[in-house]
Every structure is written in C-alpha cells, then in structure tokens.
Enzyme design. Structure first.
Site, PDB file in Angstrom:
ATOM      1  N   GLY A 145       0.795  -1.220   0.000  1.00  0.00           N
ATOM      2  CA  GLY A 145       0.000   0.000   0.000  1.00  0.00           C
ATOM      3  C   GLY A 145       0.824   1.265   0.000  1.00  0.00           C
ATOM      4  CE  LYS A 146       4.826   0.993  -4.248  1.00  0.00           C
ATOM      5  NZ  LYS A 146       3.941  -0.178  -4.456  1.00  0.00           N
ATOM      6  NE  ARG A 147      -2.932   2.723   2.604  1.00  0.00           N
ATOM      7  CZ  ARG A 147      -3.381   2.378   1.401  1.00  0.00           C
ATOM      8  NH1 ARG A 147      -2.631   2.597   0.349  1.00  0.00           N
ATOM      9  NH2 ARG A 147      -4.572   1.833   1.247  1.00  0.00           N
TER      10      ARG A 147
END
Length: 305
Positions: free
Chosen positions: A107-109
């Site tokens: 999600g590359k949060r």
C-alpha cells in the site's frame, strides 16, 4: 511468536523459493470464459465483480502456493473498486494466511505520525474500538513511503516490534522516473543511500534469531547498480525486489541483490504469473500460472545459487 524475518526464512527454506506472487488483478484481464462461468444475471454487477475477483485470485493462490513463499496484494487494484474491493482483499488475505503463505500489503502507506498510526493499526497492529483492540487485517508486512521521515515511519516500526511484523521501505524503485528524486545528491550521497541508512537505523531493534532485521527495503529489479550499494548499507535486511519480467528487470541481475549468504531477498512477479494464460497455448489459467511460477522460481534459484 517468531520475528517476521525468521518466519520468512522458514518459508524460504521449506519452499526452496524466494518468489512472491503479486496479486494485481483487474477484472478486464480475467478470461472471458471464467467471467461467464461465475456471472449471475440475477445478481448486481457489484456482487458479480466481488465474486469473480475473489474466485479468480483464490485459484491463482491455489495454483502457485507450491512455488511461492508468499503473496503481495497491490492495494490499488482493490481500491479501484472502492470498499467492494477491500471486502475481497480481506477475504483473500485470510485465505492466503490459511495457506501458511507470507502475506504482504503493498500500500506504500505513510503520513504524519497520528495518521501513520492509523494505517499501522489497520494493516499491522490493532485498532481501538469501544475500549478494546480489534485486528482487522492479518498481513505479515506492509510497504511504506519514507518521504515524511522518522515520525511517519515510527508507528509502523513500533508495531513491527510489538506484533512481530515486517516493513519494506521504498528505497530505489523500478519505474523509469525514480531518478527524479531518488538519485538527487545529498552531501555527496544519492538520496536513496540516505534513505537506506535510515532503514538500517530503524531496523536495529527488530532483529530475529537468524540475524536479519524485520525492516527491509523495496529495491527494483532494474536497479542493479544501486542494489550493490544498498546491500552494503543493509547487510542484514531483506530486499523486496519487484520489476522482473514485464517491467524490464533481469533474473540474472539478482546476484547483485543477495547478501554474502546468497540470501536476503524476496522477488515479486505479478503479471507474468497472474496473467500467464496469455503466454501459454492452452487456456487453463490455473495451469498456466502454476507453470509460470515454477519456471520463475527455478530461474531465480539458478541465478542466485
């Protein structure tokens, strides 16, 4: 409970594989015959969408589980279907966990610390609800963006320590424009080197019994020169390596990503596996995905042995 890195190593040894299957499925790429098989005209389009996405990806997982150590769910391919997609994601996460696969949320949060904590609660830890804690997802690891600095990463690292989870920080990505920022120089170093040094610092307190940190880096398969330097900075971290195949990364270059023990990497392949039926003469997508994952696994093993 074992650290994430120790569980990952156990799976690698058991499967004799470092391959991760990326689940990046869009409904328009699901074979027509499969859609016709499950499409029910008595149901809404949304209900049909959820059924077909789940059933297709479930069968992909079944087909490749022998050849992969885990699966990586790319958030965008579920978010594009709004909360309906996340219903499917939740079911697939549980399904893959029941298969004893390592499950990664790509999600590359990240955000400021309080918002980052919300993301970490959702995907790694627990969320406070009416005085108790609820775990909504059972992911083993998540990808994160380091752009906001330490306070945006800290909640994820703390949950990795507490819940024995893993984190893969974007360091050097495989996309053509990665150089726009990642190759800028900061005091005679590339920015990606500075980020890698931070990853090393963040992972010091998350080291498993096998000596590997639970805090790793995302390094694209197209970045072999950068990988050499990143490996020097991160000698005991796992590198999550996307980008082989369709994105232009070469399996033979993976030797530059491994550590001194020919370990320390997991390699993601998405479209070459989930849409393998497009490259095989027969139309059985499950058989095609199995054969593709087996071939990729064997190619990777040959390259890093």
């Amino acid at each position: 409970m074992l650290n994430f890195s120790d569980r990952l190593i156990e799976s690698i040894k058991k499967k004799n594989s470092v391959l991760i299957a990326g689940i990046d499925t869009s409904i328009e790429n699901v074979p027509d015959y499969f859609i016709k098989r499950f499409y029910d005209r008595e149901k809404s389009e949304i209900d049909n969408l959820k059924t077909i996405l789940f059933e297709y990806n479930r069968r992909i997982i079944d087909a490749v589980e022998e050849n992969v150590v885990g699966v990586k769910f790319q958030a965008a391919f579920f978010e594009q279907y709004s909360y309906h997609g996340f219903e499917v994601l939740h079911k697939l996460c549980e399904y893959a966990k029941n298969k004893k696969l390592v499950v990664i949320f790509d999600g590359k949060r990240n955000d400021i610390s309080s918002s980052a904590k919300g993301y970490s609660n959702a995907y790694l830890g627990e969320t406070p609800v009416f005085g108790r804690k609820i775990r909504f997802f059972e992911f083993d690891a998540i990808t994160t963006n380091p752009y906001l600095g330490q306070d945006g990463i800290k909640p994820f690292v703390e949950d990795c320590e507490r819940f024995k989870k893993g984190l893969f920080v974007l360091v050097k990505t495989s996309n053509p424009s990665s150089a726009d920022f990642q190759d800028l120089t900061v005091e005679d170093k590339y920015l990606f080197e500075v980020v890698a040094e931070k990853v090393y610092e963040w992972g010091k307190n998350c080291v498993g019994k096998e000596g590997y940190s639970d805090i790793g880096a995302v390094v694209g398969a197209t970045q072999k020169e950068a990988a050499k330097r990143i490996r020097e900075i991160l000698p005991n971290s796992f590198l999550l390596v996307p980008g082989i195949g369709v994105q232009g990364g070469k399996v033979e270059d993976l030797k530059y990503f491994v550590d001194s023990n020919n370990m320390g990497i997991i390699v993601n392949s998405s479209r070459d596996i989930i849409y393998a039926y497009k490259n095989y003469v027969h139309s059985d997508f499950e058989k095609s995905s199995y054969l593709a994952s087996k071939s990729i696994k064997e190619s990777i093993n040959a390259a890093i042995s």
